[in-house]
Design an enzyme around this catalytic site. Structure first.
Site, short mmCIF file in Angstrom:
data_model
loop_
_atom_site.label_atom_id
_atom_site.label_comp_id
_atom_site.label_asym_id
_atom_site.label_seq_id
_atom_site.Cartn_x
_atom_site.Cartn_y
_atom_site.Cartn_z
N TYR A 125 -59.74 47.83 -30.62
CA TYR A 125 -58.63 47.67 -31.55
C TYR A 125 -57.49 48.65 -31.19
CZ TYR A 125 -55.78 48.48 -35.67
OH TYR A 125 -54.71 48.65 -36.49
N HIS A 130 -62.15 49.03 -46.74
CA HIS A 130 -61.40 50.27 -46.97
C HIS A 130 -61.89 51.01 -48.21
CE1 HIS A 130 -58.59 48.07 -44.28
NE2 HIS A 130 -58.66 49.26 -43.70
N ASP A 177 -46.68 33.42 -40.82
CA ASP A 177 -48.05 33.90 -41.00
C ASP A 177 -48.98 32.70 -40.88
OD1 ASP A 177 -49.21 36.66 -42.76
OD2 ASP A 177 -50.54 34.98 -42.30
N1 UDP Z 1 -65.59 55.36 -46.04
C1 UDP Z 1 -66.76 55.57 -46.73
N2 UDP Z 1 -67.38 54.50 -47.31
C2 UDP Z 1 -66.85 53.23 -47.26
C3 UDP Z 1 -65.64 53.03 -46.56
C4 UDP Z 1 -65.02 54.11 -45.96
O1 UDP Z 1 -67.27 56.69 -46.79
O2 UDP Z 1 -67.47 52.30 -47.80
C5 UDP Z 1 -64.92 56.49 -45.39
C6 UDP Z 1 -64.77 56.33 -43.89
O3 UDP Z 1 -65.90 56.83 -43.24
C7 UDP Z 1 -63.51 57.17 -43.62
C8 UDP Z 1 -62.70 57.02 -44.90
O4 UDP Z 1 -63.62 56.58 -45.90
O5 UDP Z 1 -63.85 58.52 -43.48
C9 UDP Z 1 -61.58 55.99 -44.78
O6 UDP Z 1 -62.13 54.80 -44.28
P1 UDP Z 1 -61.32 53.44 -44.26
O7 UDP Z 1 -62.26 52.38 -43.74
O8 UDP Z 1 -60.70 53.20 -45.60
O9 UDP Z 1 -60.14 53.70 -43.22
P2 UDP Z 1 -60.18 54.22 -41.70
O10 UDP Z 1 -60.00 55.71 -41.77
O11 UDP Z 1 -61.46 53.80 -41.10
O12 UDP Z 1 -59.00 53.54 -41.08
#
Ligand code: UDP
Length: 330
Positions: free
Chosen positions: A141, A189, A31
């Site tokens: 990505y 997240h 890593d």
């Molecule tokens: N989300 C949100 N507010 C945040 C971060 C994420 O409402 O501050 C929502 C995002 O729009 C998605 C879900 O939570 O619908 C999961 O987002 P995350 O970024 O955790 O993972 P992703 O699905 O993008 O891989």
């Protein structure tokens, strides 16, 4: 088996290292610590701080540690950044991975487990997602992960590489003993942000969109525990004995969970309120993404031990309580 875990100091990689040890394997970690933490790796696991694109150094490690299989978790994974700086993503996620694979082929290491993503499907027409559905990523990505999936198919055919590519849904949670967990910088997240909003470490959570065509108007995702993901990676080892074997698996629980349901789970587990406001939709967020993981279950005997959101959040909470500032800096 002697396993090189590339990106083994990161979130999913570090959990996989623990699961490898629990299953009786011998992990070795490579890593570059750009996003990983030395403290996420047990002291007695051999650790190399090397760039995966450095073929001569990686080759020495493969030989010295008598590596039989490589697991590859090292990738940049910020979707938004991949749109604004795609070169960074193509160089790290594609070019560096090709160096790693060329080095492996040169050293005769021909078993590979690859960390892919449901982002390779783009905006799917149907749910739940099965592996045979079209892959049409909508950001660099997802495209970089699909590019490697495709390269792997060619390498299996030409060089006898045997591999499994796992398409993750939303990796979540932490080790059940609270020793390691999610520690991203920046953190984007949902679960860690909701926990930090609850404890007051961060401002109110922004809920990105409440006008989606879903039961409560917020996005549906498939949160799968990081240790369950790790166990699938190990369960596939036996299938990689045959040269040229190739496998693709979705990994999710199959349970769609909305942003509001995650907030409710965080409130229930922590006993704290999650202050939140409604914000516009986040660009590139599909309304719903959840997996059909029948294939992983039937072919690998994979049984996720965490099937609902609250126990997953409980492990994340345990980690956050014992490590409020995350891991110490490297
Ligand atoms: N989300 C949100 N507010 C945040 C971060 C994420 O409402 O501050 C929502 C995002 O729009 C998605 C879900 O939570 O619908 C999961 O987002 P995350 O970024 O955790 O993972 P992703 O699905 O993008 O891989």
């Amino acid at each position: 088996m002697n396993v090189l875990v590339v990106g083994g100091a990161g979130y999913i990689g570090s959990h996989c290292v623990r699961q490898l040890i629990a299953a009786g394997h011998t992990p070795v970690v490579l890593d570059n610590l750009i996003f990983g933490y030395r403290a996420a790796i047990p002291e007695d696991v051999p650790f190399y701080s090397v760039n995966l694109g450095n073929e001569s150094e990686v080759g020495k490690i493969l030989k010295k540690e008598k590596i039989e299989l490589v697991m590859h978790f090292a990738a940049y994974a910020y979707v938004g950044e991949s749109v604004t700086d795609p070169l960074k993503y193509y160089f790290n996620n594609v070019a560096a991975t090709l160096h790693l694979l060329r080095c492996m082929m040169g050293c005769g290491v021909k078993k590979f487990v690859f960390s892919s993503t449901c982002a390779t499907y783009g905006v799917p027409e149907k749910m739940p997602l099965v592996e045979t559905m079209p892959q049409a990523p909508i950001n660099p990505y997802g495209q970089t992960k699909l590019d490697i999936e495709n390269a792997l198919k060619s390498f299996a055919h030409a060089y006898g590489l045997s591999f499994a590519a796992f398409r993750y849904f939303n990796a979540a949670g932490a080790a059940e003993d609270g020793t390691i967990g999610e520690c991203h910088n920046p953190e984007t997240h949902l679960i860690p942000l909701a926990i930090d909003a609850a404890t007051g470490k961060r401002p109110a959570l922004q809920v990105f969109g409440n006008d989606y065509p879903t039961p409560d108007g917020t996005c549906l995702r498939d949160y799968v525990h990081v240790d369950d993901l790790s166990r699938a990676h190990i369960a596939v080892f036996d299938k990689l004995a045959a040269p040229g074997a190739q496998f693709f698996y979705n990994l999710g629980t199959g349970t769609p969970t909305s942003v509001i349901e995650v907030i409710n789970a965080v409130e229930k587990v922590t006993g704290l309120k999650v202050p939140h406001t409604y914000a516009p939709r986040r660009a590139g967020d599909p309304p719903a993404l959840y997996a059909d993981s029948t294939k992983a279950k039937s072919e690998l005997g994979w049984v996720p031990q965490f099937t609902t959101i609250e126990p997953i959040v409980a492990t994340a909470w345990k980690w956050h309580q014992s490590h409020p500032e995350g891991f110490p800096k490297n």
